[in-house]
Design a protein around this motif. Structure first.
Motif, PDB file in Angstrom:
ATOM      1  N   PRO A   1       0.816  -1.227   0.000  1.00  0.00           N
ATOM      2  CA  PRO A   1       0.000   0.000   0.000  1.00  0.00           C
ATOM      3  C   PRO A   1       0.846   1.272   0.000  1.00  0.00           C
ATOM      4  O   PRO A   1       0.502   2.244  -0.678  1.00  0.00           O
ATOM      5  CB  PRO A   1      -0.825  -0.100   1.280  1.00  0.00           C
ATOM      6  N   MET A   2       1.945   1.246   0.741  1.00  0.00           N
ATOM      7  CA  MET A   2       2.807   2.420   0.796  1.00  0.00           C
ATOM      8  C   MET A   2       3.431   2.693  -0.570  1.00  0.00           C
ATOM      9  O   MET A   2       3.480   3.833  -1.019  1.00  0.00           O
ATOM     10  CB  MET A   2       3.904   2.236   1.841  1.00  0.00           C
ATOM     11  N   VAL A   3       3.870   1.674  -1.257  1.00  0.00           N
ATOM     12  CA  VAL A   3       4.450   1.832  -2.583  1.00  0.00           C
ATOM     13  C   VAL A   3       3.374   2.317  -3.554  1.00  0.00           C
ATOM     14  O   VAL A   3       3.642   3.180  -4.403  1.00  0.00           O
ATOM     15  CB  VAL A   3       5.095   0.514  -3.073  1.00  0.00           C
ATOM     16  N   LEU A   4       2.148   1.817  -3.413  1.00  0.00           N
ATOM     17  CA  LEU A   4       1.048   2.264  -4.255  1.00  0.00           C
ATOM     18  C   LEU A   4       0.772   3.753  -4.057  1.00  0.00           C
ATOM     19  O   LEU A   4       0.631   4.503  -5.029  1.00  0.00           O
ATOM     20  CB  LEU A   4      -0.207   1.446  -3.957  1.00  0.00           C
ATOM     21  N   VAL A   5       0.735   4.192  -2.817  1.00  0.00           N
ATOM     22  CA  VAL A   5       0.533   5.621  -2.532  1.00  0.00           C
ATOM     23  C   VAL A   5       1.692   6.437  -3.086  1.00  0.00           C
ATOM     24  O   VAL A   5       1.502   7.527  -3.635  1.00  0.00           O
ATOM     25  CB  VAL A   5       0.355   5.852  -1.013  1.00  0.00           C
ATOM     26  N   PHE A   6       2.901   5.924  -2.971  1.00  0.00           N
ATOM     27  CA  PHE A   6       4.077   6.610  -3.512  1.00  0.00           C
ATOM     28  C   PHE A   6       3.955   6.758  -5.026  1.00  0.00           C
ATOM     29  O   PHE A   6       4.237   7.821  -5.582  1.00  0.00           O
ATOM     30  CB  PHE A   6       5.347   5.842  -3.129  1.00  0.00           C
ATOM     31  N   LEU A   7       3.515   5.708  -5.695  1.00  0.00           N
ATOM     32  CA  LEU A   7       3.350   5.773  -7.149  1.00  0.00           C
ATOM     33  C   LEU A   7       2.247   6.764  -7.532  1.00  0.00           C
ATOM     34  O   LEU A   7       2.376   7.488  -8.523  1.00  0.00           O
ATOM     35  CB  LEU A   7       3.053   4.385  -7.713  1.00  0.00           C
ATOM     36  N   ILE A   8       1.179   6.815  -6.748  1.00  0.00           N
ATOM     37  CA  ILE A   8       0.116   7.792  -6.993  1.00  0.00           C
ATOM     38  C   ILE A   8       0.668   9.206  -6.814  1.00  0.00           C
ATOM     39  O   ILE A   8       0.359  10.109  -7.594  1.00  0.00           O
ATOM     40  CB  ILE A   8      -1.095   7.534  -6.073  1.00  0.00           C
ATOM     41  N   SER A   9       1.513   9.398  -5.802  1.00  0.00           N
ATOM     42  CA  SER A   9       2.133  10.703  -5.587  1.00  0.00           C
ATOM     43  C   SER A   9       3.018  11.083  -6.766  1.00  0.00           C
ATOM     44  O   SER A   9       2.995  12.228  -7.231  1.00  0.00           O
ATOM     45  CB  SER A   9       2.964  10.702  -4.302  1.00  0.00           C
ATOM     46  N   LEU A  10       3.803  10.135  -7.254  1.00  0.00           N
ATOM     47  CA  LEU A  10       4.638  10.396  -8.439  1.00  0.00           C
ATOM     48  C   LEU A  10       3.770  10.723  -9.648  1.00  0.00           C
ATOM     49  O   LEU A  10       4.114  11.592 -10.448  1.00  0.00           O
ATOM     50  CB  LEU A  10       5.541   9.201  -8.738  1.00  0.00           C
ATOM     51  N   GLY A  11       2.645  10.031  -9.771  1.00  0.00           N
ATOM     52  CA  GLY A  11       1.716  10.326 -10.860  1.00  0.00           C
ATOM     53  C   GLY A  11       1.170  11.742 -10.755  1.00  0.00           C
ATOM     54  O   GLY A  11       1.022  12.440 -11.759  1.00  0.00           O
ATOM     55  N   SER A  12       0.890  12.177  -9.527  1.00  0.00           N
ATOM     56  CA  SER A  12       0.402  13.544  -9.316  1.00  0.00           C
ATOM     57  C   SER A  12       1.461  14.557  -9.702  1.00  0.00           C
ATOM     58  O   SER A  12       1.162  15.577 -10.340  1.00  0.00           O
ATOM     59  CB  SER A  12       0.008  13.752  -7.844  1.00  0.00           C
ATOM     60  N   ILE A  13       2.706  14.280  -9.335  1.00  0.00           N
ATOM     61  CA  ILE A  13       3.803  15.174  -9.716  1.00  0.00           C
ATOM     62  C   ILE A  13       3.939  15.203 -11.235  1.00  0.00           C
ATOM     63  O   ILE A  13       4.108  16.267 -11.835  1.00  0.00           O
ATOM     64  CB  ILE A  13       5.122  14.729  -9.052  1.00  0.00           C
ATOM     65  N   GLY A  14       3.849  14.038 -11.852  1.00  0.00           N
ATOM     66  CA  GLY A  14       3.919  13.965 -13.309  1.00  0.00           C
ATOM     67  C   GLY A  14       2.803  14.771 -13.960  1.00  0.00           C
ATOM     68  O   GLY A  14       3.032  15.494 -14.940  1.00  0.00           O
ATOM     69  N   PHE A  15       1.604  14.688 -13.405  1.00  0.00           N
ATOM     70  CA  PHE A  15       0.481  15.461 -13.928  1.00  0.00           C
ATOM     71  C   PHE A  15       0.763  16.953 -13.845  1.00  0.00           C
ATOM     72  O   PHE A  15       0.495  17.706 -14.787  1.00  0.00           O
ATOM     73  CB  PHE A  15      -0.795  15.118 -13.154  1.00  0.00           C
ATOM     74  N   LEU A  16       1.301  17.408 -12.712  1.00  0.00           N
ATOM     75  CA  LEU A  16       1.610  18.826 -12.544  1.00  0.00           C
ATOM     76  C   LEU A  16       2.681  19.282 -13.536  1.00  0.00           C
ATOM     77  O   LEU A  16       2.597  20.384 -14.090  1.00  0.00           O
ATOM     78  CB  LEU A  16       2.045  19.108 -11.113  1.00  0.00           C
TER      79      LEU A  16
END
Length: 143
Positions: free
Chosen positions: A7-22
């Motif tokens: 779950p922590m890695v999944l949240v980390f990947l979602i965070s990276l995706g958010s940064i990528g979106f920005l």
């Protein structure tokens, strides 16, 4: 990688995706503006500098944490594995980001719900200016 860290890695990947979106949104904004009025650095300098600072400090954090991780693994006579480091790095990153996002989220929500009379964010100064303009217009029309 253990199942507990999934779950922590999944949240980390979602965070990276958010940064990528920005980042993609910033690039699209720059392309949409093109070379209009002053160039990229004049129009988007703040965003670019903040992005550079963010990635620079994040990279520095990763390098420092890698060195600490390698030293710790050597103390225990274990090899330094990238997957274990990435778990540790993701956890440390999320712990840092959690407080920052919570603070920013609270500011944005509270600023949208409440005003501080006379502040730049509140409409009251605009309303006062409109009232003054209307009062002047009435005096000019009647006088």
């Amino acid at each position: 990688m253990s199942q507990d860290s999934l779950p922590m890695v999944l949240v980390f990947l979602i965070s990276l995706g958010s940064i990528g979106f920005l980042i993609v949104a910033l690039i699209r904004s720059i392309r949409a503006e093109g070379g209009k009025r002053g160039g990229v650095w004049k129009n988007f300098g703040l965003s670019l500098v903040l992005m550079i600072l963010f990635f620079g400090t994040w990279l520095g954090h990763g390098i420092a944490q890698w060195q600490e991780y390698v030293d710790e693994q050597e103390e225990h006579g274990q090899p330094a594995e990238t997957s274990n480091f990435l778990e540790s790095f993701a956890q440390a990153t999320l712990e840092n980001w959690q407080s920052e996002f919570l603070q920013l989220f609270a500011f944005v929500v509270l600023a949208s719900l409440y005003i501080h009379r006379g502040s730049a964010e509140s409409r009251d100064s605009e309303d006062e200016i409109l009232k003054t303009v209307r009062r002047i217009e009435k005096k000019l029309e009647s006088g």
